[in-house]
Design an enzyme around this catalytic site. Sequence first.
Site, short mmCIF file in Angstrom:
data_model
loop_
_atom_site.label_atom_id
_atom_site.label_comp_id
_atom_site.label_asym_id
_atom_site.label_seq_id
_atom_site.Cartn_x
_atom_site.Cartn_y
_atom_site.Cartn_z
N GLU A 342 43.96 -73.94 12.09
CA GLU A 342 45.17 -73.99 12.93
C GLU A 342 45.70 -75.40 13.12
O GLU A 342 46.13 -75.76 14.21
CB GLU A 342 44.88 -73.37 14.31
CG GLU A 342 44.53 -71.91 14.23
CD GLU A 342 44.06 -71.33 15.56
OE1 GLU A 342 44.35 -70.15 15.81
OE2 GLU A 342 43.40 -72.03 16.34
C1 TNX Z 1 41.69 -68.38 16.52
S1 TNX Z 1 39.40 -68.51 14.78
C2 TNX Z 1 41.10 -69.61 16.62
C3 TNX Z 1 40.62 -70.09 17.92
C4 TNX Z 1 40.94 -69.14 19.02
C5 TNX Z 1 40.72 -67.73 18.55
C6 TNX Z 1 40.89 -66.70 19.62
C7 TNX Z 1 39.84 -69.93 14.68
C8 TNX Z 1 39.25 -70.68 13.62
N1 TNX Z 1 40.76 -70.38 15.54
O1 TNX Z 1 41.18 -71.37 18.19
O2 TNX Z 1 40.12 -69.43 20.09
O3 TNX Z 1 41.58 -67.46 17.50
O4 TNX Z 1 40.54 -65.45 19.17
#
Ligand code: TNX
Length: 534
Positions: A342
């Site tokens: 992300e």
């Molecule tokens: C996605 S999974 C994210 C997290 C969040 C999560 C909540 C991932 C690598 N990144 O930053 O906490 O979703 O479900």
Amino acid sequence: MRVLRRTLGTLLALAAASSCAAPHRDDAKPAASVVLTPYERLLPAPASVRAEGPGYAFGAGTVIRTGGPGAPEEVRRIGELLAEQLRGPTGLPLPVVDGAGGPGGPGVEDGDGVRLRLDGGAAELGEEGYRLRTTPTGVTLTARTPAGLFHAGQTLRQLLPVRGAGTVPGGTVTDTPRFAYRGAMIDVARHHFPVEQVKRYVDQLAQYKINTLHVHLTDDQGWRIAVDSWPRLAEYGGASEVGGGPGGSWSKDEYRDLAAYAADRYVTLVPEIDMPGHVNAAQAAYGELTCDGKAPARYTGIKVGFSSLCVSKERTYEFIDDVLGELAALTPGPYLHIGGDEAHSTPAADYARFMDRAQAVVARHGKTVMAWHQLASARPAPGAVLQYWGHDRTPAAEKAAVAAAARAGHPVVLSPADHAYLDMKYDKQTRPGLAWAGYVPAQRAYAWNPGSYLPDVPESAVLGVEAPLWTETISTRSDWELMAFPRLLSLAELAWSPSTALDWPAHRQRLAAQGPRLDAQDITYYRAPEVPWP
Ligand code: TNX
């Protein structure tokens, strides 16, 4: 001699044709509870069981024997821990003795009781496998490695009743894991949790043969681990969490203590410092980590993707070198997880440039890189492990990038969000949790095959599976456990048991049989309606 290799599936005469739980069958409907034998109750289901002959009755005279002269100290330690774990439920004294000093007399190794044996020659048991053989004179645990002996002990716990001494049925369990990496993840960044709570989770994981705990130590909302060279990370960056609570952080001694506690239970910690995104807490503590040099305010919401380290500043790389260097020194295990998910505020070219350097830093500190699967679209370094967290609606191109990396030799850990994410709600009534990947009812956690889940990623490229628990909405022990149990047990079985043993109608009976054990350990769990809890 009666040779019996009973899977519960055959016993129930259900779903004989399926080698893996299929998602869309009638078996989401409630099932009747079935009384299982102790072998049938074992979770994860073992690779093979041969029930044979009379069993061994635990009693006041039962001792735990950890080998004769020359047996390694580690075996003694495993025996002590097993004794501790068995004393409460059985109510027996269970002294730990070595072969030479036990009630059987000098030099006697073969007296009654539980015997722990390392057998370096038992090649078929591999790195973590074991044999557990029970006759009227006792239970013999054999393994090639201490980890295997530990797992054998956890199987023995499940073969005894929840309360009282009881009899272990006669026979032999021969068991090895399907995957080497059997993981869970806890996010201590969105909410701070004390080390004691994480130790409790380690105990729960080890009980079901999960051998890896990934700890998500840093995120926008908090920095939870002390770094001597950048003390404000924990002091200031740690003093916040989602919702505006006080947050907190762990000292290095606390982290070392947790790592040692986990290692004693054959659980390896994988610490994660998430970068180049998810860094607001670090930037709030040190403004020099942003491109304009200005520290942002601390953040207590639950948005993702808004922060980024400054890729063009040399100071950024001094920072990651210091942080990863100190973390590597604290880490007995092989992996440092560097996040990489992300990074929506980092342009793709900058992301790749940054990850090149971050991976080199990890290598320089003697560790292997682990990262979320977005690294596959940049330039994963040789040996880097990719953790896949996509779901049903993940674009094919993103999956193809992971498949290409797997073909190039990168091991893959699977955490598909719509099956393995413990923070997804079970259904719309679940109070804590999120639902961006959909609801994950108990059956859905089990209804996938890691060996064929990602197109063009063969089982041989799959290092294992991991069940992450993100804590944006979770701040208490009971909510943590409510989300983890029972789905964590299903993941544990997918990770350990041979694919031929995977069968939802049988598995849900095994889950149900764990209910009283979870109750006895005061573990909160969701009474999923698909499971015939007693
Ligand atoms: C996605 S999974 C994210 C997290 C969040 C999560 C909540 C991932 C690598 N990144 O930053 O906490 O979703 O479900």
